[in-house]
Motif scaffolding. Sequence first.
Motif, PDB file in Angstrom:
ATOM      1  N   THR A 133       0.845  -1.191   0.000  1.00  0.00           N
ATOM      2  CA  THR A 133       0.000   0.000   0.000  1.00  0.00           C
ATOM      3  C   THR A 133       0.877   1.237   0.000  1.00  0.00           C
ATOM      4  N   ASP A 134       0.468   2.238  -0.727  1.00  0.00           N
ATOM      5  CA  ASP A 134       1.191   3.506  -0.748  1.00  0.00           C
ATOM      6  C   ASP A 134       1.319   4.051   0.680  1.00  0.00           C
ATOM      7  N   PRO A 135       2.511   4.499   1.089  1.00  0.00           N
ATOM      8  CA  PRO A 135       2.703   4.957   2.473  1.00  0.00           C
ATOM      9  C   PRO A 135       1.729   6.049   2.916  1.00  0.00           C
ATOM     10  N   ALA A 136       1.394   6.968   2.024  1.00  0.00           N
ATOM     11  CA  ALA A 136       0.447   8.028   2.396  1.00  0.00           C
ATOM     12  C   ALA A 136      -0.930   7.439   2.694  1.00  0.00           C
ATOM     13  N   ASP A 137      -1.336   6.464   1.887  1.00  0.00           N
ATOM     14  CA  ASP A 137      -2.620   5.792   2.136  1.00  0.00           C
ATOM     15  C   ASP A 137      -2.563   4.970   3.421  1.00  0.00           C
ATOM     16  N   LEU A 138      -1.419   4.324   3.654  1.00  0.00           N
ATOM     17  CA  LEU A 138      -1.288   3.486   4.842  1.00  0.00           C
ATOM     18  C   LEU A 138      -1.376   4.316   6.123  1.00  0.00           C
ATOM     19  N   ALA A 139      -0.847   5.523   6.088  1.00  0.00           N
ATOM     20  CA  ALA A 139      -0.945   6.407   7.254  1.00  0.00           C
ATOM     21  C   ALA A 139      -2.400   6.774   7.534  1.00  0.00           C
ATOM     22  N   MET A 140      -3.188   6.959   6.477  1.00  0.00           N
ATOM     23  CA  MET A 140      -4.610   7.244   6.667  1.00  0.00           C
ATOM     24  C   MET A 140      -5.336   6.027   7.221  1.00  0.00           C
ATOM     25  N   VAL A 141      -4.980   4.842   6.722  1.00  0.00           N
ATOM     26  CA  VAL A 141      -5.575   3.607   7.236  1.00  0.00           C
ATOM     27  C   VAL A 141      -5.291   3.471   8.723  1.00  0.00           C
ATOM     28  N   ALA A 142      -4.045   3.712   9.121  1.00  0.00           N
ATOM     29  CA  ALA A 142      -3.671   3.621  10.537  1.00  0.00           C
ATOM     30  C   ALA A 142      -4.497   4.581  11.387  1.00  0.00           C
ATOM     31  N   ASN A 143      -4.783   5.739  10.847  1.00  0.00           N
ATOM     32  CA  ASN A 143      -5.548   6.741  11.597  1.00  0.00           C
ATOM     33  C   ASN A 143      -7.007   6.348  11.811  1.00  0.00           C
ATOM     34  N   THR A 144      -7.504   5.391  11.056  1.00  0.00           N
ATOM     35  CA  THR A 144      -8.890   4.941  11.262  1.00  0.00           C
ATOM     36  C   THR A 144      -9.012   4.027  12.480  1.00  0.00           C
ATOM     37  N   LEU A 145      -7.882   3.562  13.032  1.00  0.00           N
ATOM     38  CA  LEU A 145      -7.917   2.576  14.107  1.00  0.00           C
ATOM     39  C   LEU A 145      -8.091   3.227  15.478  1.00  0.00           C
ATOM     40  N   ASP A 146      -8.834   2.545  16.338  1.00  0.00           N
ATOM     41  CA  ASP A 146      -8.923   2.918  17.748  1.00  0.00           C
ATOM     42  C   ASP A 146      -7.951   2.095  18.583  1.00  0.00           C
ATOM     43  N   CYS A 147      -7.531   0.959  18.038  1.00  0.00           N
ATOM     44  CA  CYS A 147      -6.632   0.054  18.745  1.00  0.00           C
ATOM     45  C   CYS A 147      -5.928  -0.815  17.715  1.00  0.00           C
ATOM     46  N   HIS A 148      -4.618  -1.015  17.882  1.00  0.00           N
ATOM     47  CA  HIS A 148      -3.868  -1.925  17.012  1.00  0.00           C
ATOM     48  C   HIS A 148      -3.579  -3.188  17.807  1.00  0.00           C
ATOM     49  N   LEU A 149      -4.244  -4.282  17.426  1.00  0.00           N
ATOM     50  CA  LEU A 149      -4.163  -5.544  18.174  1.00  0.00           C
ATOM     51  C   LEU A 149      -3.034  -6.383  17.577  1.00  0.00           C
ATOM     52  N   TRP A 150      -1.851  -6.182  18.118  1.00  0.00           N
ATOM     53  CA  TRP A 150      -0.606  -6.692  17.535  1.00  0.00           C
ATOM     54  C   TRP A 150      -0.144  -7.946  18.284  1.00  0.00           C
ATOM     55  N   LEU A 151      -0.868  -9.038  18.095  1.00  0.00           N
ATOM     56  CA  LEU A 151      -0.544 -10.286  18.795  1.00  0.00           C
ATOM     57  C   LEU A 151       0.464 -11.097  17.988  1.00  0.00           C
ATOM     58  N   THR A 152       1.625 -10.537  17.834  1.00  0.00           N
ATOM     59  CA  THR A 152       2.681 -11.125  17.028  1.00  0.00           C
ATOM     60  C   THR A 152       3.397 -12.246  17.781  1.00  0.00           C
ATOM     61  N   GLY A 153       3.965 -13.162  17.009  1.00  0.00           N
ATOM     62  CA  GLY A 153       4.768 -14.229  17.599  1.00  0.00           C
ATOM     63  C   GLY A 153       6.202 -13.815  17.854  1.00  0.00           C
ATOM     64  N   GLY A 154       6.583 -12.632  17.353  1.00  0.00           N
ATOM     65  CA  GLY A 154       7.938 -12.131  17.552  1.00  0.00           C
ATOM     66  C   GLY A 154       8.337 -11.193  16.429  1.00  0.00           C
ATOM     67  N   GLU A 155       9.129 -10.189  16.760  1.00  0.00           N
ATOM     68  CA  GLU A 155       9.546  -9.177  15.783  1.00  0.00           C
ATOM     69  C   GLU A 155      11.051  -8.969  15.837  1.00  0.00           C
ATOM     70  N   GLY A 156      11.605  -8.535  14.690  1.00  0.00           N
ATOM     71  CA  GLY A 156      12.991  -8.095  14.662  1.00  0.00           C
ATOM     72  C   GLY A 156      13.064  -6.657  15.142  1.00  0.00           C
ATOM     73  N   PHE A 157      12.193  -5.805  14.606  1.00  0.00           N
ATOM     74  CA  PHE A 157      11.973  -4.456  15.146  1.00  0.00           C
ATOM     75  C   PHE A 157      10.480  -4.270  15.384  1.00  0.00           C
ATOM     76  N   GLY A 158       9.691  -4.295  14.326  1.00  0.00           N
ATOM     77  CA  GLY A 158       8.250  -4.127  14.485  1.00  0.00           C
ATOM     78  C   GLY A 158       7.777  -2.795  13.947  1.00  0.00           C
ATOM     79  N   LEU A 159       7.951  -2.615  12.632  1.00  0.00           N
ATOM     80  CA  LEU A 159       7.691  -1.311  12.023  1.00  0.00           C
ATOM     81  C   LEU A 159       6.231  -0.887  12.141  1.00  0.00           C
ATOM     82  N   THR A 160       5.285  -1.808  11.939  1.00  0.00           N
ATOM     83  CA  THR A 160       3.879  -1.388  11.976  1.00  0.00           C
ATOM     84  C   THR A 160       3.445  -0.984  13.388  1.00  0.00           C
ATOM     85  N   GLY A 161       4.078  -1.560  14.396  1.00  0.00           N
ATOM     86  CA  GLY A 161       3.796  -1.109  15.757  1.00  0.00           C
ATOM     87  C   GLY A 161       4.246   0.325  15.959  1.00  0.00           C
TER      88      GLY A 161
END
Length: 232
Positions: free
Chosen positions: A105-133
Amino acid sequence: VDTLNYNPKNPKLVDEWKEKLGIRKNAFVVGRIDRNQTRKKIPLTIDAFVKFKKDFPEAVLLLWMDHKDPEGWDLDFVVKRAGLKEGKDVIFPPASLMANFMYGTDPADLAMVANTLDCHLWLTGGEGFGLTGAETMACGVVNVATDYTTPKEIFDNWKCGLPVRVKYYECGQAGVDRAFADVDHAYEQMKWLRENPDERLAMSQAGVKRAREIYPWEKICKQFDEHIRGIL
């Protein structure tokens, strides 16, 4: 993190994006922006959401990922098995915004998508860094995340995010331990977040501040440069 792109947006524009994505006006939006890979444990996010939605029927789950990614799950099947309906309870990216995992997804669009969230439910099994968080945090979204690998550091020892305890581990690919988050604890943390809007706002503001102070690209690139030159 490109904090010039990933930041809180104008509420009017966010409402327009919610309408574009088919999100009901007063919905509480639980999201997951990630690659649909096995180590990301996407079904755990779905299971926790099912529990949450029983108490908060206005909730909707936005899964911003390729639901047919060859490295992950057939999420259409997983969603149906969980008793959820696509387009009503769960929303996937429209093809116009993300055809598949290769195009993203285009980064500008992705930033708008992120802004629609009230909560990011990031139940990951493990990250190297974790950019989307980090990117969702920069947009003012509070993460409810597995207390394993990097999330604790990203969210400043949980000052701007909520931890979910690990229920058990598995030895995954290359002998790396992967965590399975406790779905019941995830539900409890989401419920607390939903019922405490003032605390959620404070954590949101703390997260934006942290992203701007610690993770902007210009600062990180300078640190990389200094570190590498110090080794040479």
